[in-house]
Scaffold this active site. Structure first.
Site, PDB file in Angstrom:
ATOM      1  N   LYS A  35       0.856  -1.192   0.000  1.00 23.24           N
ATOM      2  CA  LYS A  35       0.000   0.000   0.000  1.00 23.24           C
ATOM      3  C   LYS A  35       0.894   1.246   0.000  1.00 23.24           C
ATOM      4  O   LYS A  35       2.098   1.146   0.227  1.00 23.24           O
ATOM      5  CB  LYS A  35      -0.949  -0.022   1.195  1.00 23.24           C
ATOM      6  CG  LYS A  35      -0.263   0.014   2.530  1.00 23.24           C
ATOM      7  CD  LYS A  35      -1.241  -0.326   3.655  1.00 23.24           C
ATOM      8  CE  LYS A  35      -0.553  -0.188   4.986  1.00 23.24           C
ATOM      9  NZ  LYS A  35      -1.089  -1.090   6.001  1.00 23.24           N
ATOM     10  N   TYR A 256      16.191  29.394   9.848  1.00 21.16           N
ATOM     11  CA  TYR A 256      14.996  29.976  10.465  1.00 21.16           C
ATOM     12  C   TYR A 256      14.997  29.754  11.970  1.00 21.16           C
ATOM     13  O   TYR A 256      15.280  28.657  12.448  1.00 21.16           O
ATOM     14  CB  TYR A 256      13.729  29.352   9.860  1.00 21.16           C
ATOM     15  CG  TYR A 256      13.507  29.722   8.421  1.00 21.16           C
ATOM     16  CD1 TYR A 256      13.280  31.046   8.055  1.00 21.16           C
ATOM     17  CD2 TYR A 256      13.533  28.751   7.436  1.00 21.16           C
ATOM     18  CE1 TYR A 256      13.061  31.387   6.728  1.00 21.16           C
ATOM     19  CE2 TYR A 256      13.323  29.086   6.108  1.00 21.16           C
ATOM     20  CZ  TYR A 256      13.087  30.410   5.757  1.00 21.16           C
ATOM     21  OH  TYR A 256      12.881  30.730   4.453  1.00 21.16           O
TER      22      TYR A 256
HETATM   23  C1  LIG Z   1      -0.186  -2.137   6.496  1.00 21.12           C
HETATM   24  C2  LIG Z   1      -0.745  -3.443   6.868  1.00 21.12           C
HETATM   25  C3  LIG Z   1       0.095  -4.543   7.116  1.00 21.12           C
HETATM   26  C4  LIG Z   1       1.592  -4.427   7.134  1.00 21.12           C
HETATM   27  O1  LIG Z   1       2.008  -3.831   8.343  1.00 21.12           O
HETATM   28  P1  LIG Z   1       3.562  -3.644   8.682  1.00 21.12           P
HETATM   29  O2  LIG Z   1       3.573  -3.125  10.060  1.00 21.12           O
HETATM   30  O3  LIG Z   1       4.089  -2.640   7.698  1.00 21.12           O
HETATM   31  O4  LIG Z   1       4.185  -4.974   8.517  1.00 21.12           O
HETATM   32  C5  LIG Z   1      -0.497  -5.755   7.366  1.00 21.12           C
HETATM   33  N1  LIG Z   1      -1.843  -5.896   7.394  1.00 21.12           N
HETATM   34  C6  LIG Z   1      -2.679  -4.857   7.192  1.00 21.12           C
HETATM   35  C7  LIG Z   1      -4.147  -5.069   7.257  1.00 21.12           C
HETATM   36  C8  LIG Z   1      -2.162  -3.608   6.928  1.00 21.12           C
HETATM   37  O5  LIG Z   1      -2.993  -2.574   6.715  1.00 21.12           O
END
Ligand SMILES: *Cc1c(COP(=O)(O)O)cnc(C)c1O
Length: 364
Positions: A35, A256
Site C-alpha cells: 500500500k 529559520y
Molecule cells: C499495512 C498493513 C500490514 C503491514 O504492516 P507492517 O507493520 O508494515 O508490517 C499488514 N496488514 C494490514 C491489514 C495492513 O494494513
C-alpha cells in the site's frame, strides 16, 4: 529534474528481505504489503524486487490494474476490499481477493452477479480489539455464513494492535485467542501477522503472513537494533549533495529561528533536501547525515531547522567536504529508523512521503 536529490531503490535488498520473511515464517504464504505506492518505493520496484512473493496486498483497484498490466499473474488482495459496489466488476476482472470488513460490503456482494467471473476469495476481517476495521465476533459468524451461502470462498483475517509492544492492550495473545475461538468449525485459511508479529510472535503467524515495513528494511518499533537483529537491509537510499558551505564564527546562528548557535568556528554544509522533499521538518539537531568526505564516509550531525528544500549539517567531521560532495539522508549508511526517532515519528511515515519523481530503480 536537475536538483541533485535521488531515492535509489535497491531491488536486491527487497529480495533479501523477502527471503528473511520466508525463513521466519517457513510454513506461511506471503502477502507482500505494498500500500502507499509500496511504502513510497514505487510499484515498479516492488514488482521487480518482490517477484517471488505469493501475493501482493494493496488498497486501490487502480493499483491492482497496474500490477496486472505489468504482468503480475499471482494473487492480489485488496486490504480494505472495495469502497463502492461499482468496483466489484473490475475487482473480478483483475482476479483480486477481497477483504470484507463491514455489512455494507456483505450486502453488495450478495447482490453481485459473480457468476460471469470466478467467485471471489474473501478474507473476512474480524475486529479482535483493534477497533479499526472488521466484524465483532458475534457479527463475524453471521457475515461468514451469508457470504458462504452466496458462493464465495471464505477465509479469515484479523490485525494486531500491539505486536511490537509487550505492555499494551489488547495483547497479541488475547486477540489471537478471540480469533481462534470465533472461527471454530468454519472452513478457510487464516491471515494474522504483520511485520511485528512475524518478528516477535512466531506462534501467531497463520497461513498467510502480511509483512509490510520489514520488506523495506525498516523497523515496526522504530529501533534500528531490530533490523540488525533480524538481518534486514534498507531498500531505499535517499541521497543528495552539498550545494554551499558557510564558515561560521562563535555565536553565529543557522537558518529559520536561529535554533543552532555555533560555539566556535565551524564549517556548515547546505544540503539540497528539505521537508518538501520528504525529509522531516521536526528533525532535531544531531540527526545523523552521512557525508562522503573524499570517499571516506563520516556521519555529520544536522544543525538548525530543516527548510523547505534545504538542510544544514555540521562539517567539522568532514574537512574534505565541499560543494558537490555526496550525502546520504537515509539508507544503508544512516538507518531511516534513526532519522525517524530524532523526528518523533516512525520510518513508515518518512518512507511513504518520498516524492515519486525522485525514485531511481537499481538492481543491486
Ligand atoms: C499495512 C498493513 C500490514 C503491514 O504492516 P507492517 O507493520 O508494515 O508490517 C499488514 N496488514 C494490514 C491489514 C495492513 O494494513
Amino acid at each position: 529534474m536537475n536538483r541533485p536529490i535521488l531515492a535509489s531503490i535497491h531491488t536486491a535488498a527487497f529480495q533479501h528481505n523477502l527471503g528473511r520473511v520466508r525463513e521466519m515464517a517457513p510454513k506461511s504464504k506471503i502477502w507482500s504489503v505494498i500500500k502507499a505506492r509500496a511504502y513510497g518505493h514505487g510499484f515498479e520496484a516492488a514488482l521487480k524486487g518482490l517477484a517471488s512473493t505469493d501475493g501482493f496486498a494493496l488498497l486501490d483497484i487502480e493499483d491492482a490494474a497496474w500490477l496486472r498490466e505489468h504482468g503480475w499473474k499471482g494473487r492480489i488482495l485488496l486490504l480494505e476490499g472495495f469502497f463502492h459496489e461499482n468496483e466489484l466488476s473490475r475487482a473480478a476482472e483483475f482476479a483480486c481477493d477481497l477483504v470484507v470488513h463491514c455489512d455494507a460490503q456483505v450486502d453488495w456482494l450478495e447482490g453481485f452477479k459473480w457468476k460471469y467471473h470466478q467467485p471471489f476469495n474473501v478474507f473476512l476481517k474480524m475486529n479482535t480489539g483493534m477497533n479499526r476495521l472488521g466484524f465483532k465476533p458475534e457479527a463475524y459468524r453471521t457475515a461468514f455464513h451469508r457470504l458462504h451461502a452466496a458462493g464465495y470462498h471464505m477465509h479469515h483475517m484479523t490485525h494486531f494492535s500491539n505486536a511490537d509492544q509487550v505492555d499494551r492492550l489488547p495483547s497479541v495473545a488475547s486477540q489471537q485467542e478471540l480469533f481462534n475461538k470465533t472461527i471454530v468449525g468454519l472452513e478457510g485459511v487464516t491471515s494474522l501477522a504483520n511485520s511485528a508479529a512475524i518478528m516477535w510472535h512466531r506462534n501467531a503467524l497463520g497461513d498467510w503472513v502480511r509483512p509490510g515495513i520489514m520488506l523495506y528494511g525498516a523497523s515496526p518499533t522504530g529501533l534500528y537494533a531490530d533490523i540488525q537483529h533480524a538481518n534486514l537491509q534498507a531498500v531505499m537510499q535517499l541521497e543528495s549533495e552539498v550545494i554551499d558551505v558557510q564558515e561560521l564564527e562563535k555565536g553565529d546562528r543557522i537558518g529559520y529561528g536561529g535554533r543552532f548557535e555555533a560555539t566556535g568556528p565551524m564549517r556548515v554544509g547546505i544540503v539540497a533536501c528539505g521537508y518538501a522533499d520528504g525529509y522531516p521538518r521536526h528533525a532535531k539537531d544531531g540527526t545523523p547525515v552521512w557525508v562522503a568526505n573524499n570517499k571516506q564516509g563520516v556521519i555529520c550531525p544536522l544543525v538548525g531547522r530543516v527548510s523547505m528544500n534545504m538542510l544544514a549539517i555540521d562539517l567539522r567531521n568532514a574537512p574534505e567536504a565541499g560543494v558537490g560532495t555526496s550525502v546520504q539522508l537515509w539508507g544503508d549508511k544512516v538507518p531511516v529508523d534513526d532519522v525517524a526517532m530524532m523526528s518523533d515519528t516512525i520510518g513508515y511515515e518518512l518512507l511513504c512521503a518520498i516524492r515519486h519523481e525522485y525514485l531511481l530503480l537499481l538492481s543491486n
